[in-house]
Design a protein around this motif. Structure first.
Motif, PDB file in Angstrom:
ATOM      1  N   GLN A  57       0.929  -1.308  -0.027  1.00  0.00           N
ATOM      2  CA  GLN A  57      -0.170   0.052   0.052  1.00  0.00           C
ATOM      3  C   GLN A  57       1.013   1.335  -0.094  1.00  0.00           C
ATOM      4  O   GLN A  57       1.706   1.489  -0.907  1.00  0.00           O
ATOM      5  N   SER A  58       0.781   2.218   1.067  1.00  0.00           N
ATOM      6  CA  SER A  58       1.466   3.062   1.148  1.00  0.00           C
ATOM      7  C   SER A  58       2.941   3.305   1.681  1.00  0.00           C
ATOM      8  O   SER A  58       3.140   2.250   2.404  1.00  0.00           O
ATOM      9  N   THR A  59       3.448   4.398   1.323  1.00  0.00           N
ATOM     10  CA  THR A  59       4.802   4.561   2.144  1.00  0.00           C
ATOM     11  C   THR A  59       4.728   4.896   3.393  1.00  0.00           C
ATOM     12  O   THR A  59       3.973   5.931   3.954  1.00  0.00           O
ATOM     13  N   LEU A  60       5.423   4.378   4.306  1.00  0.00           N
ATOM     14  CA  LEU A  60       5.612   4.503   5.917  1.00  0.00           C
ATOM     15  C   LEU A  60       6.465   5.494   6.215  1.00  0.00           C
ATOM     16  O   LEU A  60       7.687   5.516   5.502  1.00  0.00           O
ATOM     17  N   ASN A  61       6.173   6.417   7.082  1.00  0.00           N
ATOM     18  CA  ASN A  61       7.095   7.212   7.656  1.00  0.00           C
ATOM     19  C   ASN A  61       7.866   6.895   8.691  1.00  0.00           C
ATOM     20  O   ASN A  61       7.186   6.795   9.783  1.00  0.00           O
ATOM     21  N   SER A  62       8.833   6.550   8.756  1.00  0.00           N
ATOM     22  CA  SER A  62       9.914   6.019   9.700  1.00  0.00           C
ATOM     23  C   SER A  62      10.519   7.121  10.528  1.00  0.00           C
ATOM     24  O   SER A  62      11.131   6.669  11.703  1.00  0.00           O
ATOM     25  N   GLY A  63      10.737   8.133   9.847  1.00  0.00           N
ATOM     26  CA  GLY A  63      11.364   9.323  10.484  1.00  0.00           C
ATOM     27  C   GLY A  63      12.805   9.272  10.323  1.00  0.00           C
ATOM     28  O   GLY A  63      13.490  10.050  11.051  1.00  0.00           O
ATOM     29  N   LYS A  64      13.367   8.225   9.709  1.00  0.00           N
ATOM     30  CA  LYS A  64      14.912   8.023   9.506  1.00  0.00           C
ATOM     31  C   LYS A  64      15.225   8.069   8.034  1.00  0.00           C
ATOM     32  O   LYS A  64      14.192   7.932   7.025  1.00  0.00           O
ATOM     33  N   ALA A  65      16.251   8.567   7.532  1.00  0.00           N
ATOM     34  CA  ALA A  65      16.801   8.530   6.418  1.00  0.00           C
ATOM     35  C   ALA A  65      17.156   6.918   5.810  1.00  0.00           C
ATOM     36  O   ALA A  65      17.136   6.062   6.488  1.00  0.00           O
ATOM     37  N   GLY A  66      17.099   6.985   4.454  1.00  0.00           N
ATOM     38  CA  GLY A  66      17.339   5.486   3.752  1.00  0.00           C
ATOM     39  C   GLY A  66      16.251   5.026   3.277  1.00  0.00           C
ATOM     40  O   GLY A  66      15.339   6.042   2.827  1.00  0.00           O
ATOM     41  N   ARG A  67      16.092   4.006   2.944  1.00  0.00           N
ATOM     42  CA  ARG A  67      15.244   3.367   2.001  1.00  0.00           C
ATOM     43  C   ARG A  67      13.714   3.567   2.781  1.00  0.00           C
ATOM     44  O   ARG A  67      13.642   3.189   3.830  1.00  0.00           O
ATOM     45  N   LYS A  68      12.603   3.769   1.871  1.00  0.00           N
ATOM     46  CA  LYS A  68      11.375   4.020   2.349  1.00  0.00           C
ATOM     47  C   LYS A  68      10.748   2.490   2.745  1.00  0.00           C
ATOM     48  O   LYS A  68      10.977   1.571   1.881  1.00  0.00           O
ATOM     49  N   GLU A  69       9.964   2.250   3.808  1.00  0.00           N
ATOM     50  CA  GLU A  69       9.499   1.053   3.991  1.00  0.00           C
ATOM     51  C   GLU A  69       7.872   1.302   3.432  1.00  0.00           C
ATOM     52  O   GLU A  69       7.172   2.290   3.630  1.00  0.00           O
ATOM     53  N   ILE A  70       7.664   0.256   2.759  1.00  0.00           N
ATOM     54  CA  ILE A  70       6.178   0.290   1.936  1.00  0.00           C
ATOM     55  C   ILE A  70       5.352  -0.854   3.050  1.00  0.00           C
ATOM     56  O   ILE A  70       5.600  -1.853   3.622  1.00  0.00           O
ATOM     57  N   GLU A  71       4.286  -0.188   3.174  1.00  0.00           N
ATOM     58  CA  GLU A  71       3.122  -0.771   4.084  1.00  0.00           C
ATOM     59  C   GLU A  71       2.451  -2.117   3.497  1.00  0.00           C
ATOM     60  O   GLU A  71       1.984  -2.088   2.389  1.00  0.00           O
ATOM     61  N   ILE A  72       2.550  -3.085   4.051  1.00  0.00           N
ATOM     62  CA  ILE A  72       1.876  -4.414   3.751  1.00  0.00           C
ATOM     63  C   ILE A  72       0.548  -4.548   4.525  1.00  0.00           C
ATOM     64  O   ILE A  72       0.573  -4.395   5.606  1.00  0.00           O
TER      65      ILE A  72
END
Length: 385
Positions: A57-72
């Motif tokens: 689904q959408s990209t999660l905001n982890s608050g950290k730099a680097g590769r974006k996390e995708i919501e499952i």
């Protein structure tokens, strides 16, 4: 040692179980939660996605730099689920997607003759399936939450006087997997789906009845006779009459059932006996419900606050007895009367009065129980997670 395919399927089920909680999950977060490697989770999630059970689904905001996390997330449109809630008052049918979003809901009175009622239920289920143009392959199955004692196939008591093999009859007629369980246990399953709690005592106090369930390390306890945590049938006042259900004197259900309280209030209903309740119900005794009782108590009805104090005291006695036997520190209470701030205060006051030592358990008042979805939770537990 478990076969590797069993371990793999169990891990897949664990992933799906996480996705039903009210939290956003990425592959990285799933790996951390399940203590599995990122590569293993990636492979399992890819398989689940290929099979149609999950989607990105959408990209999660982890608050950290680097590769974006995708919501499952669970793929809502992959399968339909059918749930039935059956008690002695009414029967509810719900059709949902895999994310437990309700698509259609029906409710009708429960018939006193079991054969006629089961036939009506099958007819209503068939019509629902036809109306939505569903093939058997589109449907995950049918979950049935039922009042009273059951072994998962047969209803022994709580609705009809004789045992009724509901699950087998519906399974044969509709050619779909059917899962049946006690309503309280189904509600406890739904609670475990939504939250991370794995060990808790679950107690439900609503108009159809009073009951309890124990969840221990993520599994429901049952007992040899499927009666573990028969909370509502503890003896509280042995001088009272026999309960028509459990045949014991003065059990909690016979003393404080909401259905019994409503009937008693209807018999004494008058502007003299309780002017507050009279005004709230517009002089119509048929408007006396758990909701109007709570409203009248909150509005200052002397009679109902006295009733609430006595009821809360009986409930607190049963609760302390239960905690003493089980030694489980988390209690979840669901019920109509817990909507009343006064009733909750009376319960907590009674608990303080009845024990001098510090309280060793915490109570969550969840107020509402989405009863219609409890049967869906049962189905998902068996078929998916």
């Amino acid at each position: 040692m478990k076969h590797i395919s069993d371990i793999k399927e169990n891990n897949k089920r664990s992933i799906l179980k996480l996705l039903y909680q009210n939290k956003p999950y990425s592959k990285k977060r799933i790996a951390k939660k399940l203590s599995l490697s990122a590569s293993v989770i990636t492979k399992l999630c890819n398989e689940l996605q290929d099979e149609g059970w999950i989607t990105e689904q959408s990209t999660l905001n982890s608050g950290k730099a680097g590769r974006k996390e995708i919501e499952i997330v669970i793929n809502a449109s992959h399968k339909y689920c059918i749930g039935v809630v059956l008690n002695h008052l009414y029967t509810t049918i719900v059709l949902t997607d895999l994310q437990m979003n309700v698509i259609e809901k029906q409710r009708f009175d429960t018939l006193q003759e079991s054969g006629k009622h089961v036939a009506q239920l099958i007819h209503s289920l068939s019509e629902l399936i036809t109306a939505h143009h569903l093939a058997p392959s589109d449907i995950l199955g049918i979950g049935i939450s039922i009042k009273g004692k059951t072994d998962g196939r047969i209803s022994f008591s709580g609705i009809w006087e004789t045992p009724v093999d509901i699950a087998s009859v519906i399974e044969e007629e509709l050619q779909l997997p059917v899962y049946l369980d006690n309503g309280i246990r189904c509600s406890a399953l739904l609670e475990s789906f939504t939250y991370e709690y794995r060990t808790f005592i679950f107690i439900k106090y609503m108009e159809p009845g009073i009951g309890g369930a124990v969840m221990k390390h993520g599994e429901l306890l049952r007992g040899d006779h499927h009666l573990i945590m028969d909370f509502g049938h503890q003896i509280i006042d042995p001088s009272a009459d026999y309960c028509p259900i459990c045949k014991r004197r003065g059990c909690l259900e016979s003393l404080i059932s909401i259905e019994g309280i409503i009937q008693t209030l209807k018999q004494s209903f008058s502007p003299k006996n309780d002017p507050t309740l009279w005004d709230i119900c517009n002089g119509d005794k048929n408007q006396i419900t758990a909701e109007t009782i709570v409203a009248a108590a909150e509005a200052g009805s002397i009679e109902l606050n006295q009733l609430f104090k006595k009821t809360a005291n009986d409930f607190a006695i049963a609760l302390l007895n239960t905690v003493a036997l089980w030694d489980i520190p988390r209690i979840i209470l669901i019920g109509d009367f817990f909507l009343s701030r006064r009733f909750v205060q009376y319960v907590e006051s009674a608990l303080l009065e009845l024990q001098l030592s510090p309280q060793t358990f915490s109570i969550d008042y969840n107020i509402h129980d989405d009863e219609d979805l409890s049967s869906i939770a049962l189905l998902l537990k068996h078929e998916l997670v």
